[in-house]
Design an enzyme around this catalytic site. Structure first.
Site, mmCIF file in Angstrom:
data_model
loop_
_atom_site.group_PDB
_atom_site.id
_atom_site.type_symbol
_atom_site.label_atom_id
_atom_site.label_comp_id
_atom_site.label_asym_id
_atom_site.label_seq_id
_atom_site.Cartn_x
_atom_site.Cartn_y
_atom_site.Cartn_z
ATOM 1 C CG ASN A 96 -1.991 1.059 1.149
ATOM 2 O OD1 ASN A 96 -1.887 1.985 0.359
ATOM 3 N ND2 ASN A 96 -2.997 0.951 1.979
ATOM 4 C CG ASP A 97 1.814 3.090 3.658
ATOM 5 O OD1 ASP A 97 0.696 3.485 3.280
ATOM 6 O OD2 ASP A 97 2.082 2.834 4.835
ATOM 7 C CB VAL A 98 6.025 0.400 -0.899
ATOM 8 C CG1 VAL A 98 6.591 0.266 0.503
ATOM 9 C CG2 VAL A 98 5.223 -0.830 -1.276
ATOM 10 C CB SER A 126 1.076 4.580 7.171
ATOM 11 O OG SER A 126 0.487 4.929 5.943
#
Lengths: 96, 453
Positions: free
Chosen positions: B381-383, B422
């Site tokens: 997700n965040d990456v 996050s």
């Protein structure tokens, strides 16, 4: 003077460590970490003195516990690293 | 005297083997032999350690070694590859504990010089922080406790008080060092508390940093113990490990575009901010996904922690093989902080027999991501969150990401529309070229594989 020698060793080893590891490919980060972790079990070599000196009961107790924990670290660390590394195969090895 | 000389010469041999071992760990082809070499070095160092002056009884040593070997070997054999982060955390903790105990035990050896007292305190302090810090990291990784960052009001004040008390206890102990000094117990207790306080404000997604840092600490603790007992090999090996841990920590921090201080103290993930994103997601059926993949000539998988949770690595590899036979070029793009420890995804894919040549790093895939027909995001997700590039208000702004949004088509495999680890919204899901394949990652991919069958 002895202390200065030890610090001398420390400083050189730190530089050596930085040089050795700075170019490890991301693929090997986990095995590197667990392999390095196994090396930190080197405390075992120092733990014997407390465990075997029979100076006092407390020292023996602390030393024996240290030997046990350090051995877990060494044996487990090397075996698990080897297990991981045995899975990393190149294209030719996977037969494709 | 001769035996002591021999022991020291053996330590030199051991140090050389450690150095070559670590060097060889840097290349996939030689890594396994490197690890073997390093273990031979360890064996030599341990045997040399047994010849030390003053060891009169061996029964406790043998008992400890046998017990430790059994526990270590069982743990190493039985652990599932997906639980590797937890395992590494526990091994770190056990190394730290050993150094703490060695430092403590040294105090019973007779007169205590000031220098020894200081190094013993360092071994206890760093070893103690490593011990409880690793336990908390373990608990967070295994979700025994909530893996989110835990921040409470007055946290900084509490931590400052602990530090002050710790410093005071250290000074008092060095003034009058004795094995049963109350100040010693105070240092011990405060170090253990500090380890807990240091890791609770760090969220699960930052665990790669924490694990590498604890790895480094376990080395530094061994180093401090080496000073306490005047042992060269502990200092050399400990500082090699300390340096490697620091380098990994640094790589992880860079991959998130954050400073170490920010990771350690900010309680990232406890606060949510950044633009709310509105738009419509475009779901896709397994059948349609099959048609697109069938026609694709360049497919890139982008795995994240979700792949580990779903245990999807084997079906992912199966799909990759099918696509290759179908004439497509297949690669696996791995972000340095994907997963819960450095290199987490690489280990899982290696377990599934993906050859390491197919695993590509972020900097290699990004320049040619436009040529990728389908990027399949599995539990990441965040990456892959484009707001890291475009939204200065986003908490992850500035973090280097894999630019999957620039691929021709993106499939995102996701359980539901809940936001990522996050707690940051991801505009990728609303992208023009994004198709969402909802459901369990393993199940979804198995279904696509079945369509090919």
């Amino acid at each position: 003077m002895e202390v200065v020698f030890l610090i001398f060793i420390l400083v050189l080893s730190i530089f050596l460590g930085f040089e050795l590891i700075s170019k490890v490919p991301a693929t090997l980060h986990t095995p590197l970490m667990s392999g390095a972790n196994a090396i930190s079990g080197i405390t075992l070599a120092g733990a014997f003195v407390s465990a075997g000196a029979a100076d006092s009961q407390m020292a023996t107790l602390l030393g024996t516990a240290a030997v046990t924990f350090a051995t877990i670290n060494v044996v487990g660390g090397y075996l698990v690293t080897d297990r991981m590394l045995s899975m990393f195969k190149s294209r030719s090895a996977t037969g494709r | 005297m001769n035996i002591e000389l021999l022991a020291n010469l053996s330590y030199i041999v051991a140090a050389v083997l450690f150095i070559f071992g670590l060097k060889m760990l840097g290349h996939p082809g030689t890594a396994r032999r490197g690890n073997l070499l390093s273990s031979i070095g360890m064996f030599i160092a341990v045997v040399a350690g047994l010849t030390a002056e003053g060891i009169v009884s061996f029964e406790y040593i043998i008992g400890g070694v046998i017990l430790g070997s059994i526990i270590g070997a069982l743990a190493a054999r039985l652990v599932a590859m997906t639980s590797m982060p937890e395992m590494v955390a526990l091994f770190n903790g056990s190394g730290g504990t050993a150094s703490l105990l060695v430092g403590w035990g040294t105090l019973y050896g007779g007169d205590i010089a000031t220098f020894t007292a200081v190094t013993v305190l360092l071994a206890i302090l760093i070893g103690g922080i490593t011990f409880t810090g690793s336990l908390i990291a373990y608990a967070k990784l295994s979700e025994t406790i909530n893996s989110a960052a835990l921040v409470f009001t007055g946290q900084r004040i509490v931590n400052s008080l602990i530090l002050v008390a710790l410093l005071a206890s250290c000074v008092m102990f060095v003034n009058d060092p004795a094995p049963d000094s109350v100040w010693l117990y105070s240092v011990l207790a405060l170090a253990l508390v500090l380890g807990i306080m240091a890791v609770i404000p760090i969220g699960g997604a930052d665990m790669p940093v924490v694990i590498s840092l604890l790895n480094s600490y376990s080395g530094i603790a061994a180093c401090a113990a080496g000073f306490a007992i005047n042992n060269n090999i502990l200092i050399v090996a400990g500082s090699l490990v300390g340096a490697s841990g620091i380098i990994l920590t640094n790589i992880m921090c860079k991959a998130m575009n954050r400073s170490l201080a920010n990771v350690l103290f900010s309680g990232f993930g406890a606060v949510k901010q950044g633009k709310a994103i509105e738009g419509e997601v475009k779901p896709i059926t397994v059948e349609d996904a099959y048609y697109i993949l069938e026609a694709a000539s360049n497919v890139c998988f982008v795995p994240g922690y979700g792949m580990a949770v779903a245990q999807a690595q084997h079906v992912v590899k199966e799909l990759g093989e099918i696509l290759e036979r179908n004439g497509a070029e297949v690669s696996y793009a791995i972000h340095p902080v994907a997963g819960r420890m450095p290199g987490h995804m690489n280990v899982l894919l290696a377990e599934a027999d993906v050859p390491y040549e197919q695993l590509v790093e972020m900097d290699d895939i990004n320049p040619r991501i436009q040529n990728v027909d389908v990027a399949i995001v599995i539990g990441a997700n965040d990456v892959v969150n484009p707001s890291a590039r475009s939204d200065p208000d986003s908490p992850i702004y500035g973090m280097p990401i894999i630019n999957v949004d620039q691929a021709r088509t993106v499939f995102v495999l996701k359980r539901s529309m809940a936001s990522g680890f996050s707690g940051v919204d991801n505009p990728l899901f609303f992208g023009e070229n994004t198709r969402m394949l909802f459901g369990d990652a393993k199940e979804s991919i198995s279904k696509v594989v079945a369509e090919f069958g």
